[in-house]
Write a protein that holds these residues in place. Structure first.
Motif, mmCIF file in Angstrom:
data_model
loop_
_atom_site.group_PDB
_atom_site.id
_atom_site.type_symbol
_atom_site.label_atom_id
_atom_site.label_comp_id
_atom_site.label_asym_id
_atom_site.label_seq_id
_atom_site.Cartn_x
_atom_site.Cartn_y
_atom_site.Cartn_z
ATOM 1 N N MET A 185 -63.677 -36.696 -39.232
ATOM 2 C CA MET A 185 -62.109 -37.238 -39.099
ATOM 3 C C MET A 185 -62.209 -37.718 -37.605
ATOM 4 O O MET A 185 -61.494 -38.773 -37.239
ATOM 5 C CB MET A 185 -61.259 -36.158 -39.123
ATOM 6 N N TRP A 186 -62.735 -36.979 -36.426
ATOM 7 C CA TRP A 186 -62.525 -37.460 -35.207
ATOM 8 C C TRP A 186 -63.305 -38.675 -34.955
ATOM 9 O O TRP A 186 -62.840 -39.407 -34.289
ATOM 10 C CB TRP A 186 -63.146 -36.162 -34.288
ATOM 11 N N LEU A 233 -61.224 -41.451 -35.999
ATOM 12 C CA LEU A 233 -60.085 -41.725 -35.280
ATOM 13 C C LEU A 233 -60.672 -42.588 -33.802
ATOM 14 O O LEU A 233 -59.982 -43.229 -33.296
ATOM 15 C CB LEU A 233 -59.464 -40.327 -34.571
ATOM 16 N N THR A 234 -61.782 -42.159 -33.190
ATOM 17 C CA THR A 234 -62.255 -42.457 -32.031
ATOM 18 C C THR A 234 -62.973 -43.816 -32.201
ATOM 19 O O THR A 234 -63.670 -44.024 -31.182
ATOM 20 C CB THR A 234 -63.002 -41.422 -31.181
ATOM 21 N N ASP A 279 -68.639 -43.093 -28.247
ATOM 22 C CA ASP A 279 -69.905 -43.035 -27.447
ATOM 23 C C ASP A 279 -69.935 -41.544 -27.100
ATOM 24 O O ASP A 279 -69.317 -40.666 -27.772
ATOM 25 C CB ASP A 279 -69.514 -43.775 -26.107
ATOM 26 N N GLN A 310 -69.147 -39.559 -24.846
ATOM 27 C CA GLN A 310 -68.044 -38.924 -24.320
ATOM 28 C C GLN A 310 -67.078 -38.319 -25.445
ATOM 29 O O GLN A 310 -67.023 -37.242 -25.666
ATOM 30 C CB GLN A 310 -67.313 -39.440 -23.316
ATOM 31 N N HIS A 311 -66.991 -39.228 -26.585
ATOM 32 C CA HIS A 311 -66.220 -38.780 -27.559
ATOM 33 C C HIS A 311 -66.993 -37.681 -28.447
ATOM 34 O O HIS A 311 -66.182 -36.940 -28.933
ATOM 35 C CB HIS A 311 -65.840 -40.074 -28.509
ATOM 36 N N ILE A 359 -68.962 -35.471 -27.673
ATOM 37 C CA ILE A 359 -69.151 -34.266 -26.874
ATOM 38 C C ILE A 359 -67.756 -33.427 -27.335
ATOM 39 O O ILE A 359 -67.719 -32.522 -27.582
ATOM 40 C CB ILE A 359 -69.448 -34.446 -25.480
ATOM 41 N N VAL A 360 -66.526 -34.521 -26.731
ATOM 42 C CA VAL A 360 -65.391 -33.827 -26.991
ATOM 43 C C VAL A 360 -65.049 -33.477 -28.619
ATOM 44 O O VAL A 360 -64.438 -32.678 -28.695
ATOM 45 C CB VAL A 360 -64.253 -34.736 -26.237
ATOM 46 N N VAL A 362 -63.759 -30.211 -29.936
ATOM 47 C CA VAL A 362 -62.222 -29.873 -30.915
ATOM 48 C C VAL A 362 -62.491 -29.415 -32.129
ATOM 49 O O VAL A 362 -61.913 -28.674 -32.870
ATOM 50 C CB VAL A 362 -61.874 -31.553 -30.650
#
Lengths: 152, 111, 166, 497
Positions: C18-19, C22-23, C27, C29-30, C32-33, C37
């Motif tokens: 899902m993440w 969304l993003t 890359d 950074q996304h 890792i976050v 999450v």
């Protein structure tokens, strides 16, 4: 709330419960997405925090007021609220501590339009998100508890 | 000019609700209308004809919408949320104590 | 215990996919976050969100799910035409009413899917669920008995849902 | 040291945020932390007095001016701010000291201190800020905390009073915000100094007049000036005693009178029409507050009405606009904080020991509660304007200022007001401490030690505050404060520089 998937005695019907159960996590994910991208897209700490709170409130609504009415939950919500805003405070005074200004942007600003950019703003957004989510859930639980009292 | 007048009209409607209504929750709704009238007016103050969103980099000579009121309205909305939650809580507690929402029947305090 | 761990893992996968949606484009950074999450969501809702986690990895069920989707779309088109006919017809031949139907499906998610499928099909609307009984609002009640209504409304989807979820 | 400016807001905020976390297990945390915070802030405020002649501007977040246009939030510390900081933090210190024992009465001390700290942060913020929207935010922080504190006892009357207070307070905030928005639409900036500069450039249009009216109504509601006073006599007595002292002593002044004065004098510019409006409002407040106070039998309610009357005096001095009038007003503001705070704390001691607020049920307390009665006597003499005490001097200055300005009628009203004050305070003294007891008072004891210490501190201040008028002292302390107001819109250039 944890394992009573067959419990239909309180709250709404089975359909609402099942859907809420599955979707709550996704709603929370979306809220976190809004919080994390607060410095890149519309939204931010407050809007995302409201959505995060919405995921919990959806569960409480689906499973009935009894699920929400608990001192422990209220305490967790209030803890989130206090720690979130305290985190914001810490970030804010870091600028003061390092000899410049209150709320000074002390972190590296990074490349614009990337996730890790804008210095303290994303950190503050996360703190605000936690704070708002805790506060709203706390408000909801308080009002839900009042309603219970009246019914007795 | 017209948006100033409409905003102030909405503000006055809210004030009317606060002053005239007798039900606690209607008074609260009046307060909320008043608050939102000011927010609306504030957001409209920042509006510019044919303005675009003020986030694109490197667009010279374009008219931007004033971004400051939007940010401040958001802050004000958060404050409004806090006051509304508090006053609704007070109203609920008053209902518990007095068993009525009619402000004419709630008068232990004189004056 | 292994079941519980699997349950968490399934939610983690869901959240992470899902993440990424969304993003996108994602890359590092996304990503890792996103992992962080997803772990947060997993910890908070893992016990609650998914029941029957092992079935997730059975390709046969996914195949049946696609079959179910095809059937659903076909029934949907038929029902649409039916309702459209009733609306356009000058005399409006409707006979609305609420009927009780029974289902053999056991798990919550299957019953939810059944109820939602019935709701999404034009002409029928699930009003409430009580144990294995569903109350359906029907635009043209063909059969008032429980068995007959069950055959008309539930029978169309039940087999496929049982294959997918049970 | 510039960095001490934000500390007035930062420290109480930090205390408010951390208390709910640590206060759950550790009951005494609130007492300890709150008192530490208020002592620190009082020390900082008194230490800041050495900068009383300077105007220091603090750029929050390091956002200074770009091409001479201020873009960030400014905190401005000048003479008036420092004076107000000392007043607020002094009363806050005494109130927290008093709360240690007094709040044993109530259930949740931690929440009480959290709200108290939020209120304190809000008030300090209002005093320091140089930005209109920031002013609104801080007013709301202080006000929301005070609404919750009024309802703190959660009895029927307290909830009702809090509801009334919040409705009126929210209407006031609405007016203030509307005024700020209209000013923004006229000037395109929110920085107070910059707004003042634009108004100087463009001239004051009708819109600015409309904004003036909105501000008078809005801040008048916050300061309980008479046509807008209905909430105060309910709200202030309903709160716990230290909060009553804070509300009556400093809150109505710091979020009502102070911003009004600041905006009128330093931003928009003071003139004759405003002066007349303020004087009329002040006289009505003085008279009606005093007359209504005479009728009261509830001690705290009497004191609340007296607050309305005393705020009238402060407004009168401010409305006169002469240096002497301003001196009297500011001095009276300080004195009012001290003696009204002391009177409310005394009433709290009586409630703590006797358990009633009705004057008819009190009596003979001078022997049972010596410290309370002596300090109360000091405060009563102060408020009534008996010569050696501080209240006498400030009222005298205001009356002389009226005469000096050629407004003999106004001076007459002020004298009448002070006679009224004398009458109602005499009534309260007579019934509470010296009259025959309306009930059995044999087992009434003096209040616990911390409460007594707090009372004595304020009583000493009431006695010695008159010394601030000594020739050398007034030149170092009071005159620079008055100067920040009389220099008017020079404030703009001192801030923008």
């Amino acid at each position: 709330m944890q394992n009573n998937t067959q419990n239909t005695s309180s709250g709404m019907s089975l359909i609402v419960k099942t859907v809420a159960r599955i979707l709550a996590g996704m709603i929370m994910l979306y809220g976190i997405y809004i919080v994390a991208h607060g410095h890149l897209t519309p939204g931010g700490g407050f809007a995302g925090g409201v959505i995060i709170a919405g995921s919990f409130i959806l569960l409480y609504l689906a499973y009935g007021a009894t699920a929400a009415d608990s001192d422990k939950r209220k305490w967790y919500a209030s803890l989130c609220e206090s720690l979130g805003i305290f985190g914001f405070w810490i970030v804010a005074i870091l600028g003061l501590v390092f000899g410049t200004y209150f709320l000074f942007n002390i972190f590296a600003k990074g490349t614009p339009f990337h996730l890790f950019s804008a210095g303290i703003i994303p950190v503050c957004n996360v703190a605000i998100g936690v704070e708002v989510a805790g506060a709203l859930v706390g408000i909801f639980i308080t009002f839900a508890a009042v309603k219970l009292l009246e019914r007795k | 000019m017209i948006h100033y007048l409409l905003g102030i009209l909405l503000f006055v409607i809210g004030l009317y609700g606060v002053l005239v209504k007798r039900n606690l929750f209607k008074i609260i709704i009046g307060l909320i209308i008043m608050e939102y009238a000011t927010f609306l007016l504030f957001a409209l103050v920042g509006f510019r004809e044919h303005g675009t969103a003020p986030i694109q980099p490197g667009v010279a000579g374009k008219v931007f919408v004033d971004p400051l009121p939007q940010a401040l309205v958001l802050t004000a909305i958060v404050i409004g949320l806090g006051t509304t939650a508090l006053i609704a809580g007070l109203a609920v507690r008053i209902y518990e104590k007095y068993g009525t929402l009619d402000i004419r029947k709630i008068k232990k305090l004189k004056g | 215990m292994e079941g519980i761990a699997m349950r968490y893992f399934v939610l983690f996968l869901f959240a992470f996919v899902m993440w990424l949606i969304l993003t996108w484009p994602a890359d590092w950074q996304h990503i890792i976050v996103g992992v962080i999450v997803s772990i947060i969501v997993m910890v908070l809702f893992g016990r609650l969100a998914v029941v029957g986690e092992v079935k997730m990895f059975d390709p046969k069920r996914w195949a049946w799910f696609i079959v179910y989707l095809v059937v659903f779309i076909w029934e949907c088109i038929k029902a649409n035409l039916d309702v459209a006919y009733r609306v356009i017809h000058p005399r409006m031949p409707i006979k609305p009413g609420i009927v009780k139907v029974k289902t053999n499906l056991k798990s919550d998610i299957a019953r939810t899917f059944l109820a939602n499928t019935i709701t999404m099909t034009p002409g029928t609307l699930s009003v409430d669920v009580d144990g294995d009984e569903l109350y359906i609002h029907w635009i043209y009640v063909r059969d008032e008995t429980v068995e007959g209504a069950t055959k008309y409304i539930v029978g169309r989807f039940e087999r496929f849902l049982a294959k997918v979820f049970e | 040291m510039v960095n001490s400016i934000p500390l007035f807001v930062v420290i109480p905020l930090g205390c408010a945020f951390i208390l709910p976390v640590i206060g759950r297990r550790w009951e005494r945390a609130g007492d300890l932390f709150a008192n530490l915070v208020t002592v620190t802030l009082l020390g900082l405020a008194i230490w800041s007095v050495r900068f009383i002649r300077e105007t220091t501007v603090y750029h929050v977040g390091g956002w200074g001016a770009v091409n001479g246009i201020p873009i960030g939030i400014y905190l401005v510390r000048d003479g008036l701010s420092i004076f107000m900081l000392v007043v607020v933090n002094l009363i806050a210190f005494v109130a927290t000291l008093y709360s240690i024992n007094y709040m044993e009465y109530f259930t949740d001390k931690t929440k009480y201190y959290t709200l108290f700290m939020l209120m304190l942060a809000g008030m300090n913020g209002v005093i320091l800020t140089g930005d209109f929207f920031n002013l609104y935010v801080f007013i709301e922080i202080a006000a929301i905390a005070s609404y919750a504190l009024v309802a703190f006892g959660t009895e029927a009357e307290e909830l009702e009073a809090a509801f009334k207070y919040q409705v009126m307070g929210s209407v006031g905030s609405g007016f203030i915000l509307l005024g700020i928005i209209l000013l923004y639409s006229y000037t395109g900036t929110l920085n107070m100094a910059d707004v003042g500069r634009v108004i100087l450039d463009k001239g004051a249009s009708n819109l600015v007049w409309f904004v003036n009216v909105l501000f008078i109504v809005g801040f008048g509601l916050k300061a309980a000036v008479v046509p807008f006073h209905m909430w105060l006599p309910d709200a202030h007595p309903s709160a716990p005693a230290p909060i009553s002292a804070m509300l009556s002593g400093v809150l109505i002044e710091s979020i009502g009178v102070y911003p009004l004065t600041r905006i009128m004098y330093n931003v928009i510019g003071f003139d004759g029409v405003l002066s007349n409006i303020l004087i009329v409002l002040a006289i009505i407040s003085m008279m009606i507050g005093g007359l209504l106070a005479l009728w009261q039998w509830d001690y705290k309610r009497l004191l609340a009405y007296s607050s309305i009357s005393q705020v009238g005096y402060i407004l009168l001095g401010i409305g006169l606009g002469t240096p002497l009038g301003l001196l009297g007003a500011l001095f009276h503001l300080f004195n009012h904080s001290a003696f009204k705070g002391l009177l409310f704390l005394d009433s709290g001691s009586i409630v703590y020991s006797v358990g009633t607020r009705d004057l008819r049920e009190m009596g003979e307390l001078d022997r049972r509660m010596p410290i309370t009665s002596k300090t109360n006597l000091v405060a009563a003499m102060s408020i009534a304007g008996v010569p050696p005490f501080n209240g006498f001097w400030s009222k005298l200055i205001i009356i002389i200022a009226c005469i000096q300005a050629g407004r003999y009628g106004v001076a007459g009203w002020a004298i009448l007001g002070s006679i009224l004050t004398f009458a109602y305070i005499l009534k309260a003294e007579r019934y509470a401490f010296y009259g025959k007891a309306g009930r059995d008072v044999a087992d009434v004891k003096e209040s616990p030690p911390f409460m007594c210490i707090a009372l004595i501190i304020l009583a000493v201040i009431c006695v010695v505050a008159g010394l601030m008028l000594l020739p050398n002292v007034r030149e170092t302390i009071l005159f620079p404060v008055v100067n920040t107001l009389t220099s008017g819109t020079e404030y703009i250039w001192r801030v923008l520089r």
